[in-house]
Design a protein around this motif. Structure first.
Motif, PDB file in Angstrom:
ATOM      1  N   CYS A 197      20.654 -26.779  67.931  1.00 52.26           N
ATOM      2  CA  CYS A 197      20.621 -28.112  68.551  1.00 52.26           C
ATOM      3  C   CYS A 197      21.190 -29.172  67.598  1.00 52.26           C
ATOM      4  CB  CYS A 197      19.190 -28.471  68.941  1.00 52.26           C
ATOM      5  SG  CYS A 197      18.500 -27.446  70.260  1.00 52.26           S
ATOM      6  N   SER A 198      20.808 -29.090  66.328  1.00 57.05           N
ATOM      7  CA  SER A 198      21.287 -30.073  65.349  1.00 57.05           C
ATOM      8  C   SER A 198      22.798 -29.979  65.168  1.00 57.05           C
ATOM      9  CB  SER A 198      20.579 -29.858  64.009  1.00 57.05           C
ATOM     10  OG  SER A 198      19.186 -29.982  64.148  1.00 57.05           O
ATOM     11  N   LEU A 199      23.312 -28.766  65.128  1.00 57.56           N
ATOM     12  CA  LEU A 199      24.751 -28.579  64.954  1.00 57.56           C
ATOM     13  C   LEU A 199      25.533 -29.100  66.155  1.00 57.56           C
ATOM     14  CD1 LEU A 199      24.685 -25.030  63.341  1.00 57.56           C
ATOM     15  CD2 LEU A 199      25.521 -27.114  62.246  1.00 57.56           C
ATOM     16  N   LEU A 200      25.007 -28.859  67.342  1.00 58.00           N
ATOM     17  CA  LEU A 200      25.668 -29.383  68.540  1.00 58.00           C
ATOM     18  C   LEU A 200      25.712 -30.908  68.517  1.00 58.00           C
ATOM     19  CD1 LEU A 200      24.217 -27.017  71.308  1.00 58.00           C
ATOM     20  CD2 LEU A 200      26.602 -27.139  70.536  1.00 58.00           C
ATOM     21  N   ILE A 201      24.586 -31.535  68.137  1.00 60.16           N
ATOM     22  CA  ILE A 201      24.541 -32.998  68.046  1.00 60.16           C
ATOM     23  C   ILE A 201      25.528 -33.501  67.000  1.00 60.16           C
ATOM     24  CG2 ILE A 201      23.079 -34.966  67.415  1.00 60.16           C
ATOM     25  CD1 ILE A 201      20.701 -33.382  68.559  1.00 60.16           C
ATOM     26  N   PHE A 202      25.572 -32.823  65.855  1.00 57.98           N
ATOM     27  CA  PHE A 202      26.474 -33.223  64.786  1.00 57.98           C
ATOM     28  C   PHE A 202      27.935 -33.145  65.229  1.00 57.98           C
ATOM     29  CE2 PHE A 202      29.147 -31.486  61.290  1.00 57.98           C
ATOM     30  CZ  PHE A 202      29.310 -32.674  60.594  1.00 57.98           C
ATOM     31  N   LEU A 203      28.308 -32.039  65.885  1.00 59.24           N
ATOM     32  CA  LEU A 203      29.696 -31.865  66.320  1.00 59.24           C
ATOM     33  C   LEU A 203      30.079 -32.896  67.387  1.00 59.24           C
ATOM     34  CD1 LEU A 203      29.887 -27.962  66.440  1.00 59.24           C
ATOM     35  CD2 LEU A 203      30.980 -29.489  64.782  1.00 59.24           C
ATOM     36  N   ILE A 204      29.143 -33.225  68.260  1.00 53.67           N
ATOM     37  CA  ILE A 204      29.412 -34.253  69.275  1.00 53.67           C
ATOM     38  C   ILE A 204      29.623 -35.614  68.611  1.00 53.67           C
ATOM     39  CG2 ILE A 204      28.402 -35.527  71.211  1.00 53.67           C
ATOM     40  CD1 ILE A 204      27.012 -32.908  72.035  1.00 53.67           C
ATOM     41  N   ILE A 205      28.750 -35.947  67.642  1.00 52.44           N
ATOM     42  CA  ILE A 205      28.891 -37.223  66.929  1.00 52.44           C
ATOM     43  C   ILE A 205      30.217 -37.275  66.178  1.00 52.44           C
ATOM     44  CG2 ILE A 205      27.940 -38.636  65.067  1.00 52.44           C
ATOM     45  CD1 ILE A 205      25.167 -37.662  65.873  1.00 52.44           C
TER      46      ILE A 205
END
Length: 446
Positions: A197-205
């Motif tokens: 979840c954190s990686l997905l949020i990071f990549l989106i940001i």
């Protein structure tokens, strides 16, 4: 008879037939004359003979099982039987796998009052650490396996073996599932879920703010490396999580997931190396900045082509030699001991990269210390100390330093007190390393 299946008969009859077969083989071996037989070697039965004299030991190997018997006199007859163990009654050990080989040892014409026999079954170091293993013998009276008089010696002189105080038919039983520490699986699941979840949020940001944060070559290099590290780690974590789904636990998917995990974890470490090289270059060659085209070309080769070559060569080598490339139960590379097993195609590159990143982190710390000494201001010493601590905390997960614990996981018994601590530390720190990784987006000291 051993080549044929006995599954068509009643189970009770099958157990009785297999036990009588084993006793018949032992009776036949007892009647073999030492001076007229050189032993026997067939696909399902192997027989070796040894004449013990002058306080020597009789050593021999049947189907990969090393048998050692110390005696002063007598004749030792050892026979190995394949394709029989799964037909014997194993109802008193329901949580254990059927052994693959039964070894029967007979001692004749001996004056020794006590007999100790050692059997070194082909059990890898990782199996000895992760699974419960029992040394058993076939009790002809009770028609079942028994542990009486037999002990499994764990990792004595870097070897695991079975030791018994009597002679009969022996084998080993291994638990069907690895021995896991309390809540370790749950910690892994939660950690992987948080990481994904954190990686997905990071990549989106990163995708949303990319144009605003890559205004210079330095920031472009840095964010390119971070994005690729995150992408590789995301795909590796997804592959790890997929292993736990029963619906895709097939031989084909297990092989695919092993390959993807090896590739993406290697690619992640290679991109970590790209980031550390970039930081090191900026600190040493201040007046010679990297060109964007050169950096992107070299980082692409190092980040993706090198892992592809390593994974391909590893798979082809083990396919060509006939050795197992991966464990079909864990869907991961195999560790058999020091420099033995396919996992070293992962450990050696990762160990090299981590060592180089250690060096880069040391240069960063020394540079910060040097700037403090040259300034000579005591008022800035606390701020510099904070900067150094901050750099260590942030660079440790980004450079993969926390994975050093993985080397200790392989070398320490997971059920020993120190092994328990190391396993929990490795699982917790690396499962949640993404949180530190995200915090480092704006705080890497460059």
């Amino acid at each position: 008879m051993l080549n044929n299946s006995w599954k068509t008969v009643n189970k009770t009859l099958e157990y009785d037939m297999s036990s009588k077969y084993l006793q018949s083989v032992e009776g036949l071996v007892n009647n073999i004359k030492m001076n007229t037989s050189d032993g026997n070697d067939t696909p399902n039965i192997q027989l070796i003979l040894c004449n013990g004299q002058n306080n020597t030991s009789c050593n021999g190997t049947v189907f990969g099982v090393e048998v050692t018997l110390a005696l002063s006199s007598g004749i030792v007859k050892t026979v190995g039987v394949k394709n029989l163990a799964d037909k014997l009654n194993n109802s008193n050990f329901p949580d254990y796998k059927f052994p693959s080989i039964v070894v029967s040892a007979t001692l004749q014409n001996s004056n020794d009052s006590k007999t100790n026999i050692k059997l070194d079954f082909p059990i890898t170091k990782s199996m000895a650490q992760d699974y419960n293993i029992l040394c058993v013998f076939w009790n002809t009276t009770l028609m079942e396996w028994s542990e009486e008089g037999c002990k499994w010696k764990k990792m004595v002189n870097n070897r695991s073996y079975c030791e018994c105080t009597h002679l009969t038919s022996f084998s080993v039983l291994m638990s069907k599932t690895p021995v896991t520490l309390l809540f370790l699986d749950e910690i892994t699941y939660v950690g992987l879920g948080v990481s994904i979840c954190s990686l997905l949020i990071f990549l989106i940001i990163e995708a949303l703010v990319w144009s605003a944060v890559v205004k210079s070559n330095l920031s472009h290099f840095r964010h390119t490396a971070l994005v690729n590290i995150s992408l590789c780690l995301l795909l590796a974590d997804c592959s790890m999580l997929a292993v736990y789904f029963p619906s895709i636990q097939t031989p084909t998917w297990c092989l695919v997931l092993t390959v993807t995990k090896q590739f993406f974890f290697l690619a992640m470490f290679c991109w970590m190396l790209c980031l550390s090289i970039m930081l090191l270059h900026q600190l040493i060659f201040i007046f010679h900045p990297l060109r964007k085209r050169v950096y992107l070309l070299l980082s692409t080769v190092l980040g993706y082509i090198c892992p592809t070559v390593i994974v391909s060569v590893t798979y082809v080598y083990y396919k060509y030699t006939g050795k197992p490339y991966h464990d079909t139960e864990t869907c991961w590379l195999i560790y058999e001991g020091l420099l033995k097993g396919s996992i070293h195609a992962f450990l050696l590159p990762v160990g090299t990269i981590v060592f180089m990143n250690f060096f880069s982190m040391g240069v960063v710390i020394m540079t910060l210390l040097k700037s403090t000494v040259s300034d000579g201001s005591k008022s800035d010493e606390k701020e510099t100390a904070k900067s150094i601590m901050k750099g260590v905390v942030l660079l440790t997960p980004v450079f993969g330093i926390t994975w050093v614990l993985g080397f200790f996981v392989l070398s320490i018994d997971s059920r020993a007190p120190m092994g328990v601590v190391v396993n929990y530390a490795f699982s917790i720190i690396n499962s949640f390393q993404v949180l530190f990784h995200i915090f480092s987006i704006t705080d890497i000291p460059v």
